[in-house]
Design a protein around this motif. Structure first.
Motif, PDB file in Angstrom:
ATOM      1  N   PHE A  70       0.704  -1.451   0.010  1.00 59.46           N
ATOM      2  CA  PHE A  70       0.086   0.327  -0.098  1.00 59.46           C
ATOM      3  C   PHE A  70       0.876   1.101  -0.048  1.00 59.46           C
ATOM      4  O   PHE A  70       0.497   2.170   0.926  1.00 59.46           O
ATOM      5  CB  PHE A  70      -1.007   0.058   1.304  1.00 59.46           C
ATOM      6  N   ASP A  71       1.598   1.382  -0.962  1.00 64.36           N
ATOM      7  CA  ASP A  71       2.617   2.622  -1.034  1.00 64.36           C
ATOM      8  C   ASP A  71       1.672   3.683  -1.606  1.00 64.36           C
ATOM      9  O   ASP A  71       0.804   3.594  -2.003  1.00 64.36           O
ATOM     10  CB  ASP A  71       3.644   2.373  -2.124  1.00 64.36           C
ATOM     11  N   GLY A  72       2.334   4.894  -0.603  1.00 62.85           N
ATOM     12  CA  GLY A  72       1.728   6.100  -1.140  1.00 62.85           C
ATOM     13  C   GLY A  72       1.596   6.665  -2.573  1.00 62.85           C
ATOM     14  O   GLY A  72       2.694   6.219  -3.098  1.00 62.85           O
ATOM     15  N   ARG A  73       0.735   7.300  -3.124  1.00 60.27           N
ATOM     16  CA  ARG A  73       0.756   7.589  -4.503  1.00 60.27           C
ATOM     17  C   ARG A  73       0.646   9.221  -4.358  1.00 60.27           C
ATOM     18  O   ARG A  73       0.015   9.748  -3.922  1.00 60.27           O
ATOM     19  CB  ARG A  73      -0.522   7.276  -5.199  1.00 60.27           C
ATOM     20  N   GLY A  74       1.955   9.587  -4.806  1.00 62.25           N
ATOM     21  CA  GLY A  74       2.143  11.182  -5.072  1.00 62.25           C
ATOM     22  C   GLY A  74       1.571  11.747  -6.248  1.00 62.25           C
ATOM     23  O   GLY A  74       1.524  11.177  -7.137  1.00 62.25           O
ATOM     24  N   GLY A  75       1.468  13.192  -6.311  1.00 58.80           N
ATOM     25  CA  GLY A  75       0.962  13.967  -7.214  1.00 58.80           C
ATOM     26  C   GLY A  75      -0.482  13.726  -7.625  1.00 58.80           C
ATOM     27  O   GLY A  75      -0.837  14.074  -8.698  1.00 58.80           O
ATOM     28  N   VAL A  76      -1.258  13.238  -6.727  1.00 51.62           N
ATOM     29  CA  VAL A  76      -2.513  12.927  -6.766  1.00 51.62           C
ATOM     30  C   VAL A  76      -3.341  14.125  -6.500  1.00 51.62           C
ATOM     31  O   VAL A  76      -3.209  14.747  -5.589  1.00 51.62           O
ATOM     32  CB  VAL A  76      -3.269  11.512  -6.126  1.00 51.62           C
ATOM     33  N   ARG A  77      -4.454  14.377  -7.454  1.00 53.58           N
ATOM     34  CA  ARG A  77      -5.116  15.544  -7.314  1.00 53.58           C
ATOM     35  C   ARG A  77      -6.362  15.377  -6.391  1.00 53.58           C
ATOM     36  O   ARG A  77      -7.214  14.002  -6.451  1.00 53.58           O
ATOM     37  CB  ARG A  77      -5.931  16.286  -8.531  1.00 53.58           C
ATOM     38  N   VAL A  78      -6.588  15.784  -5.107  1.00 48.38           N
ATOM     39  CA  VAL A  78      -7.490  15.511  -4.155  1.00 48.38           C
ATOM     40  C   VAL A  78      -8.396  16.935  -4.220  1.00 48.38           C
ATOM     41  O   VAL A  78      -8.290  18.051  -3.841  1.00 48.38           O
ATOM     42  CB  VAL A  78      -7.016  15.376  -2.642  1.00 48.38           C
ATOM     43  N   ARG A  79      -9.980  16.351  -4.270  1.00 47.05           N
ATOM     44  CA  ARG A  79     -10.777  17.420  -4.204  1.00 47.05           C
ATOM     45  C   ARG A  79     -11.710  17.231  -2.993  1.00 47.05           C
ATOM     46  O   ARG A  79     -12.367  15.972  -2.737  1.00 47.05           O
ATOM     47  CB  ARG A  79     -11.705  17.398  -5.459  1.00 47.05           C
ATOM     48  N   VAL A  80     -12.171  18.333  -2.400  1.00 45.94           N
ATOM     49  CA  VAL A  80     -13.010  18.277  -1.007  1.00 45.94           C
ATOM     50  C   VAL A  80     -14.093  19.105  -1.511  1.00 45.94           C
ATOM     51  O   VAL A  80     -14.106  20.211  -1.700  1.00 45.94           O
ATOM     52  CB  VAL A  80     -12.294  18.717   0.198  1.00 45.94           C
ATOM     53  N   MET A  81     -15.574  18.465  -1.596  1.00 45.73           N
ATOM     54  CA  MET A  81     -16.601  19.227  -2.020  1.00 45.73           C
ATOM     55  C   MET A  81     -17.824  19.187  -0.745  1.00 45.73           C
ATOM     56  O   MET A  81     -18.290  18.151  -0.478  1.00 45.73           O
ATOM     57  CB  MET A  81     -17.231  18.671  -3.169  1.00 45.73           C
TER      58      MET A  81
END
Length: 350
Positions: A70-81
């Motif tokens: 379960f390695d972290g995925r960097g550079g992922v866009r996260v949106r909070v709505m």
């Protein structure tokens, strides 16, 4: 330190004063005392009557892959709505997959993680003012088409004396999560509502040979001008498409053999294969194949010469052939791999 003296206030009312009047007098006195004492302090920021109340919280989380470790995925866009309405907030995960967004209004929110090459993931949670809501999103890597080709084949034959038209498709695919994550590969032509599975012929390599009868309209020509796509599905059900493929042409003309042919018995061994020049309006090369027919009547390829110049119309075989029955064919192939083949030309070696 000595405690200050406690002052008590006593109201002496005549017994004749009615009870309702007594209660009214007590209320008036209590209100008057409250005004004298002043309002209670509202220094707690969580108190809605505070001069600077806290109405927002924080969202913190991590985006990882779907398989251990379960390695972290960097550079992922996260949106909070915010689900009750409000401004969408956006951030990008750090190299270890973590992210934090503060100043999120309290209430129900939707958190979405997305990036090229990854299947989108989302989760709903509640934000409480003055606290941190933790979320975890696991993103599935989409399968990838690393190589693909599509070409047409036209074959003339003596028996049955009907031409064969065929579509050949090859694809190399992989999955960044792990190669075994690829579940199915297919050819799709969305404009025609057509789909055909490809068969795995090696690790990550798939192919299909589709006769005209299995194609839309019963002919290869129906695919000209259409966008052909390789569709890959992984075990999690995510689907990815390769870039569009386009067929260049179907070679309707077929080359013609000259000699030896007609089941002639060779007078010279090794023979010289000869064919008639093909007049085609595009660049092409020739390929010659020689087959030996075994005792069970099954042809076996024994010699092949590919990439022959279009200016060439003869091919001397390098070695003498053993006695037996043979046939040979000549192909024309264009730069895209589309090809067309002559009928079989038979001969015998005594």
């Amino acid at each position: 330190m000595a405690r200050p003296p406690l002052h008590r206030l006593y109201l002496s009312l005549p017994h004749a004063v009615p009870l309702v009047t007594r209660l009214a007098i007590c209320v008036v006195v209590a209100v008057g005392l409250a005004g004298c004492l002043g309002d209670a302090p509202h220094s707690n920021p969580l108190d809605p009557l505070s001069d600077a109340p806290v109405t927002a919280g924080e969202v913190s989380g991590r985006v990882t892959g779907i398989y251990p470790p379960f390695d972290g995925r960097g550079g992922v866009r996260v949106r909070v709505m915010p689900q009750g309405g409000g401004t969408e907030r956006v951030t990008t995960t750090a190299t270890d997959g973590t992210f934090t967004l503060d100043g999120i209004p309290g209430g129900r929110i939707l958190v979405v993680a997305e990036a090229d090459g990854l299947a989108e993931a989302s989760v709903e949670t509640d934000v409480v003012a003055g606290s941190t809501s933790e979320v975890l999103l696991q993103l599935n890597a989409l399968p990838v088409v690393t190589a693909q080709t599509a070409r047409t084949v036209h074959i003339e034959r003596w028996f049955p004396d009907v031409p064969v038209f065929r579509l050949e498709v090859d694809a190399d695919v992989t999955d960044p999560d792990r190669p075994s994550d690829v579940d199915a590969v297919a050819l799709v032509v969305e404009s025609l509502g057509f789909r055909a599975p490809l068969t795995e012929v090696g690790p990550g390599s798939y192919e299909a040979a589709l006769d005209a009868a299995a194609l839309p309209g019963g002919q290869v020509q129906s695919l000209l001008g259409q966008a052909l796509r390789i569709e890959v599905t992984d075990v999690a059900g995510a689907v990815a498409l390769g870039p569009p493929l386009a067929l260049v042409r179907v070679i309707e003309q077929t080359p013609l053999t000259a000699s030896p042919q007609g089941l002639v018995t060779l007078a010279a061994n090794p023979p010289v294969l000869e064919w008639r020049p093909a007049a085609l309006p595009f660049a092409f090369t020739y390929r010659a194949d020689v087959f030996l027919i075994d005792g069970a009547g099954i042809p076996n390829l024994i010699q092949s010469a590919d990439g022959l110049s279009p200016a060439t119309t003869t091919l001397p075989l390098a070695a003498a052939l053993a006695p037996g029955d043979y046939y040979w064919t000549i192909w024309v192939t264009d730069a895209a791999g589309n090809r067309s083949r002559s009928k079989e030309a038979g001969f015998r070696v005594p």
